[in-house]
Design an enzyme around this catalytic site. Structure first.
Site, PDB file in Angstrom:
ATOM      1  N   PHE A   1       0.813  -1.201   0.000  1.00 41.80           N
ATOM      2  CA  PHE A   1       0.000   0.000   0.000  1.00 41.80           C
ATOM      3  C   PHE A   1       0.854   1.262   0.000  1.00 41.80           C
ATOM      4  CE2 PHE A   1      -2.589  -3.235   2.015  1.00 41.80           C
ATOM      5  CZ  PHE A   1      -3.858  -3.017   1.494  1.00 41.80           C
ATOM      6  N   ASP A   2       0.482   2.214  -0.847  1.00 45.45           N
ATOM      7  CA  ASP A   2       0.967   3.569  -0.684  1.00 45.45           C
ATOM      8  C   ASP A   2       0.326   4.127   0.586  1.00 45.45           C
ATOM      9  OD1 ASP A   2       2.198   6.092  -1.497  1.00 45.45           O
ATOM     10  OD2 ASP A   2       0.146   6.741  -1.953  1.00 45.45           O
ATOM     11  N   LEU A   3       0.874   5.214   1.120  1.00 49.75           N
ATOM     12  CA  LEU A   3       0.327   5.797   2.350  1.00 49.75           C
ATOM     13  C   LEU A   3      -0.563   7.006   2.056  1.00 49.75           C
ATOM     14  CD1 LEU A   3       0.300   5.704   5.475  1.00 49.75           C
ATOM     15  CD2 LEU A   3       2.213   7.334   5.410  1.00 49.75           C
ATOM     16  N   ASP A   4       0.055   8.109   1.599  1.00 49.89           N
ATOM     17  CA  ASP A   4      -0.687   9.354   1.393  1.00 49.89           C
ATOM     18  C   ASP A   4      -1.751   9.202   0.316  1.00 49.89           C
ATOM     19  OD1 ASP A   4       0.830  10.679   3.251  1.00 49.89           O
ATOM     20  OD2 ASP A   4       2.252  11.463   1.796  1.00 49.89           O
TER      21      ASP A   4
END
Length: 222
Positions: free
Chosen positions: A10-13
Site C-alpha cells: 500500500f501507498d500511504l498518502d
C-alpha cells in the site's frame, strides 16, 4: 487464504490516510514563501506523488534543500491537525491482517512522518514491513522499494497487488511485476489514474476483499 494473492503493498498518502489537505497546505505555504503568487491549488495537485526532490528541483534547482526543509517543518507541525481517515480503511486492513495476508507500506515519504501517520490512524499495528524514502536509493515508479518490501515479506511479485492513488504506484507495480489497484478517491481523479491501466480500480478499500475472493475462486478453477 488465496494461494495466488498473498501480499498487499500500500501507498500511504491519499491511499491509507487522507493527507491531501496537509500536503497541499504544505506546498502552498512553501511556494508562497519562495515563489509568491506563482502557484494556485490546481498547479500544486500534480506535485502529489513524486518525491519532494523531483518536485522542487523542477521549480528552483538552486534551493531544493532549503525548500524541502521549509516544507517538512510545516508538514510536521500541522500533521495531526490536517490528516483525516478514509471510511473503511482501518476495518479492511484489519480484516486482511486477521486473514493472514502479508501487508506492507511502500511510500516516498521519510520514515519519521510515515510512522507519525500510521500511529495517528492506528494502522501501525497491521504492517510488519514499511519501506520509506530513507530505505532506498530510487523511489517509485522504480521497482526498488517494492522489491525491497516483497523481499522482507518473503513474497514474489506474482502473488502481490500494489495499491495506490498515484500513477507512480501503478507504474511501480507494473515495473515490479505485481498486479495493481488504483483508488477512485485519488486527488488526480479516477479517469487520470485509469489512463495508466491498473488491473483493478477500488471505489472503496473494502473492494479489495471482493477482488481477492474472486481471484481465489478463479485460481481454484484453473
Amino acid at each position: 487464504m488465496n494461494s495466488n494473492i498473498t501480499t498487499l503493498l500500500f501507498d500511504l498518502d491519499g491511499t491509507l490516510i487522507n493527507t491531501i489537505e496537509l500536503i497541499i497546505d504544505s506546498f502552498t505555504k512553501t511556494l508562497d514563501h519562495y515563489c509568491p503568487g506563482q502557484f494556485k491549488r490546481e498547479d500544486i495537485i500534480p506535485f502529489i506523488g513524486p518525491t519532494l526532490v523531483d518536485t522542487f528541483s523542477s521549480i528552483d534547482p538552486e534551493r531544493i534543500d532549503e525548500m524541502i526543509a521549509f516544507y517538512r517543518e510545516h508538514n510536521w507541525k500541522n500533521h495531526d491537525l490536517l490528516v483525516t481517515q478514509y471510511d473503511g480503511v482501518f476495518e479492511t486492513i484489519q480484516t486482511l491482517k486477521q486473514s493472514g495476508y502479508k501487508l506492507a507500506v511502500v511510500t516516498t515519504k521519510k520514515r519519521d512522518v510515515v510512522e507519525k501517520g500510521l500511529r495517528l490512524s492506528k494502522l501501525d499495528q497491521f504492517f510488519e514491513v514499511v519501506v520509506t524514502l530513507d530505505d532506498v536509493e530510487k523511489a517509485k515508479p522504480n521497482p526498488e522499494p517494492l522489491v525491497k518490501a516483497l523481499n522482507q515479506l518473503g513474497s514474489v511479485p506474482e502473488e502481490a497487488i500494489m495499491v495506490g492513488d498515484s500513477y507512480h504506484d501503478i507504474l511501480g507495480g507494473k515495473n515490479t511485476g505485481t498486479r495493481t489497484a488504483g483508488v477512485a478517491w485519488s486527488i488526480r481523479g479516477r479517469e487520470f489514474l485509469e489512463s495508466y491501466h491498473p488491473d483493478y480500480m477500488l471505489e472503496r478499500m473494502a473492494d479489495l476483499l471482493n477482488i481477492i475472493e474472486i481471484e481465489k475462486h478463479t485460481e481454484v478453477r484453473k
